[in-house]
Motif scaffolding. Sequence first.
Motif, short mmCIF file in Angstrom:
data_model
loop_
_atom_site.label_atom_id
_atom_site.label_comp_id
_atom_site.label_asym_id
_atom_site.label_seq_id
_atom_site.Cartn_x
_atom_site.Cartn_y
_atom_site.Cartn_z
N GLY A 1 -23.12 -84.50 35.18
CA GLY A 1 -22.33 -84.02 33.96
C GLY A 1 -21.32 -83.02 34.81
N PRO A 2 -20.49 -82.16 34.02
CA PRO A 2 -20.45 -82.19 32.42
C PRO A 2 -19.88 -83.77 31.91
CG PRO A 2 -18.72 -80.70 33.22
CD PRO A 2 -19.58 -81.27 34.50
N MET A 3 -20.20 -84.00 30.64
CA MET A 3 -19.49 -84.96 29.73
C MET A 3 -18.62 -84.55 28.98
SD MET A 3 -22.64 -87.68 29.47
CE MET A 3 -21.56 -89.17 28.87
N ALA A 4 -18.53 -83.24 28.48
CA ALA A 4 -17.63 -82.73 27.68
C ALA A 4 -16.41 -82.39 27.99
CB ALA A 4 -18.60 -81.33 27.21
N ILE A 5 -15.48 -82.33 27.46
CA ILE A 5 -14.06 -82.00 27.91
C ILE A 5 -13.78 -80.53 27.73
CG2 ILE A 5 -11.61 -82.50 27.61
CD1 ILE A 5 -12.31 -85.18 26.42
N PRO A 6 -13.52 -79.74 28.71
CA PRO A 6 -13.42 -78.38 28.48
C PRO A 6 -12.15 -77.88 27.56
CG PRO A 6 -13.18 -79.00 30.82
CD PRO A 6 -13.24 -80.23 29.96
N THR A 7 -12.69 -76.77 26.89
CA THR A 7 -11.60 -76.27 25.90
C THR A 7 -10.81 -75.10 26.24
OG1 THR A 7 -13.34 -75.18 24.56
CG2 THR A 7 -12.88 -77.52 24.01
N SER A 8 -11.67 -74.52 27.39
CA SER A 8 -10.96 -73.08 27.99
C SER A 8 -11.09 -73.27 29.52
CB SER A 8 -11.39 -71.89 27.27
OG SER A 8 -12.72 -71.84 27.74
N SER A 9 -10.40 -72.64 30.11
CA SER A 9 -10.42 -72.54 31.53
C SER A 9 -11.55 -71.64 32.06
CB SER A 9 -9.11 -72.06 32.27
OG SER A 9 -9.11 -70.57 31.66
N SER A 10 -11.86 -70.87 31.16
CA SER A 10 -13.15 -70.23 31.72
C SER A 10 -14.54 -70.92 32.13
CB SER A 10 -13.57 -68.95 30.76
OG SER A 10 -13.71 -69.40 29.53
N GLU A 11 -14.40 -72.08 31.15
CA GLU A 11 -15.71 -72.96 31.39
C GLU A 11 -15.34 -73.43 32.82
OE1 GLU A 11 -15.91 -76.02 28.31
OE2 GLU A 11 -14.64 -74.47 26.87
N VAL A 12 -14.25 -73.71 33.33
CA VAL A 12 -14.24 -74.73 34.55
C VAL A 12 -13.51 -73.88 35.59
CG1 VAL A 12 -14.56 -77.09 33.40
CG2 VAL A 12 -12.25 -75.80 33.44
N PHE A 13 -13.01 -72.75 35.62
CA PHE A 13 -12.09 -72.21 36.73
C PHE A 13 -12.28 -70.67 36.58
CE2 PHE A 13 -8.22 -70.23 38.42
CZ PHE A 13 -8.08 -70.90 39.49
N HIS A 14 -12.62 -70.14 38.00
CA HIS A 14 -12.79 -68.74 38.20
C HIS A 14 -12.16 -68.16 39.38
CE1 HIS A 14 -15.23 -65.06 37.48
NE2 HIS A 14 -15.67 -65.06 38.98
N ILE A 15 -11.88 -67.06 39.35
CA ILE A 15 -11.09 -66.51 40.49
C ILE A 15 -11.83 -65.10 40.90
CG2 ILE A 15 -9.22 -65.20 41.60
CD1 ILE A 15 -7.39 -66.72 39.24
N ASP A 16 -12.31 -65.05 42.04
CA ASP A 16 -12.87 -63.66 42.68
C ASP A 16 -12.22 -63.13 43.86
OD1 ASP A 16 -15.24 -62.95 41.13
OD2 ASP A 16 -16.21 -64.41 42.00
N THR A 17 -12.26 -62.20 44.22
CA THR A 17 -11.70 -61.48 45.56
C THR A 17 -12.75 -60.74 46.25
OG1 THR A 17 -11.01 -59.62 44.41
CG2 THR A 17 -9.49 -61.29 44.74
N SER A 18 -12.83 -60.73 47.55
CA SER A 18 -13.83 -59.91 48.12
C SER A 18 -13.17 -59.16 49.20
CB SER A 18 -14.88 -61.01 49.05
OG SER A 18 -14.38 -61.82 49.87
N THR A 19 -13.62 -57.91 49.63
CA THR A 19 -12.94 -57.29 50.43
C THR A 19 -13.50 -57.24 51.83
OG1 THR A 19 -14.19 -55.46 49.81
CG2 THR A 19 -12.15 -55.38 48.58
#
Length: 670
Positions: free
Chosen positions: A346-364
């Motif tokens: 999976g997943p088989m469900a089509i995402p409805t928001s970017s938070s379900e499938v995309f994330h940004i992080d920074t590390s110092t």
Amino acid sequence: MSAIKQMMGQSAQVTDGGGNVEDLYKIQLHTGNSSPQTVTTGLNLADDGGIVWIKNRTSTGSNFIFGSDRTINNQALLTNNTTGYYGTSYSITHTTTGFDISTTSSGDVNENNKQYVSWNFKKASKFFDIQTWTGNGTAGRTISHDLGSNPGMVWVKRTDSTSNWEVFHRSLTSGYKLVLNSTGAESSGADITATSSTSITLSDSFTVNGNNATYVGYFFAHNDGDGIFGPTGDQDIIKCGVYTGNGSHTDGPEVDLGFEPQWLMTKGITSGNAYDWRVHDFMRGMEPNGVSPSNIGAKLEPNTFDNEDTLECRYAPTATGFRVMSDAGVVNANTAKYIYVAIRRGPMAIPTSSSEVFHIDTSTSDSSGFTHDATFRGDLVWYLRRDDGNNNIAARNLHKRDVFTTTTDAERDVSSYLLWDVPTGYKRNALLGNASTVDYLWQRAPHFCDVVLYEPSGGGFAQNIPHTLGVVPEMMWVKNRTDSGLDWAVYHKDAARGQTDLNFFDGGDKYLELNTGDAVADTISRWNDRNPTDTHFFIRGGSGHSNNTLKNDAQTGYIAILFATLAGVSKVGSYTGNGSNQNIECGFSNGAKFVMIKSLQSGNWHIFDTTRGLVAGNDTHLRGNLTDAEVSTADSIDPYSGGFNVVQNATTDLNKGPNDEIYIFYAIAA
């Protein structure tokens, strides 16, 4: 309710089926802490029924199954043992969101700093069922089930006394059986004598039907074009079948499931090539295409106490099934038979928001390690150094390796630093010293993003490569992982826009390079003069950039990353510069949080995001093809609710005009 269920007082009912595989099955990893802990899988086994199958990966220990058939919480069944219900000093309790572990010291499920995997099955039509019964010692006894289809596999275990696990599998010789707690080949004398879409028929054997003995049966479905899952309600998610070995490492059997598996259980059934049962899954690492079997992967054995073998997976998942990557007798002896059970990824469900499938992080600094705090299981990460240095792409199906986006180098082994076997996101140890990074994490999902590994065709032949995006890819990044000196090849649906000086006017003849700022180029040697479809993309024979002439040569392989426009989530597009500023419409409602822009003429791949600053003023940006430090002294992009606003300045030249430059972009909604 059947008479048997009434007699046994079984309360958990099978669900109506349908839904997505992620709603019914979950592979979960947890670390023991010798204290009570909650493991969240998202499955409600407390109400709906199912099993939690736990195995210690770090140390030896039994395979424990905690099923909703139990009447006492601290009872389990051991797949590698003949005992009945196994009373222990600890308790696993099914909850509405996973399971609770109350034990404080058990090495079997919760010893401090030990690593565990659980395979969680929820009861559902056309997927999985549990039934219990009391034997009557009479041959011909029928036991009802709720799969709604003929079972693909059934396990039966006597629970009040010692007895072997008897296994029925649809691909065994008629009248034959297997034993789950044994390495033995199939043998005659099956005690599950018949199956149907509503019941199984038993002999009078004490293994399955002794008088007044108690039993549990675990029923696994087999979908064969009759699945009821996915957004369209007609997809398959579980297959039970058999393949025949051919003894070849370079051209092993390829099994067509119609889907990519996330979990694979196999067993040799031919005398002389039976060996142990084997379980592989994508969370612990399944063998990718183009990699020697001795290099990567992990297996566990349901019939043994053994801990995980982290360098022993001989299967390569594909977009449509799996391929056997070894000539070893355990998986591929010539003419030998091997049964399998495979569960769809999976997943088989089509995402409805970017938070379900995309994330940004920074590390110092990652000198002490860095873990994404995403809520989903990441499949692709692009980590870019903010000070200076190479930028890298890693993917779950590459396991513990990554590929530079700034060079033509082959992939590198980062097994000591990059860890995908965490419940969410991914973990990076001290890979880049004290570098500051920005990390972009994607999850593969329908209509959004896909990651495909494939091998060259050999002989210079063109190939049609299947994918699981579900729509036509609008942008693709392809890299030869194992041969150095070859650039990334980038397909973009608008690469031919405005290119009147070239010989062809079709995106299937155009390409860019992710590791350079070069202008769009014209050739048929990348995409074989064809645009991709919603099921395949196309590569030219003999092009080392996308399809080497050698097949399975040592470890030759490719990675392809596919992106598409998904309404309200992502946008792949282009615009014409106007020399000033302009709003770029993406169909978003709250602007973009990630934007990548490249001129079809010469120009770098400029990357912006809201985490580092996408504001009405100077914006911090990186160049994905350069090792240079990020730049924060230019106002090149501004917020706009429908997408983003692009501003022309000489530092980045992202809006030259009027009407003399075309720009392609990829944006993800905030």
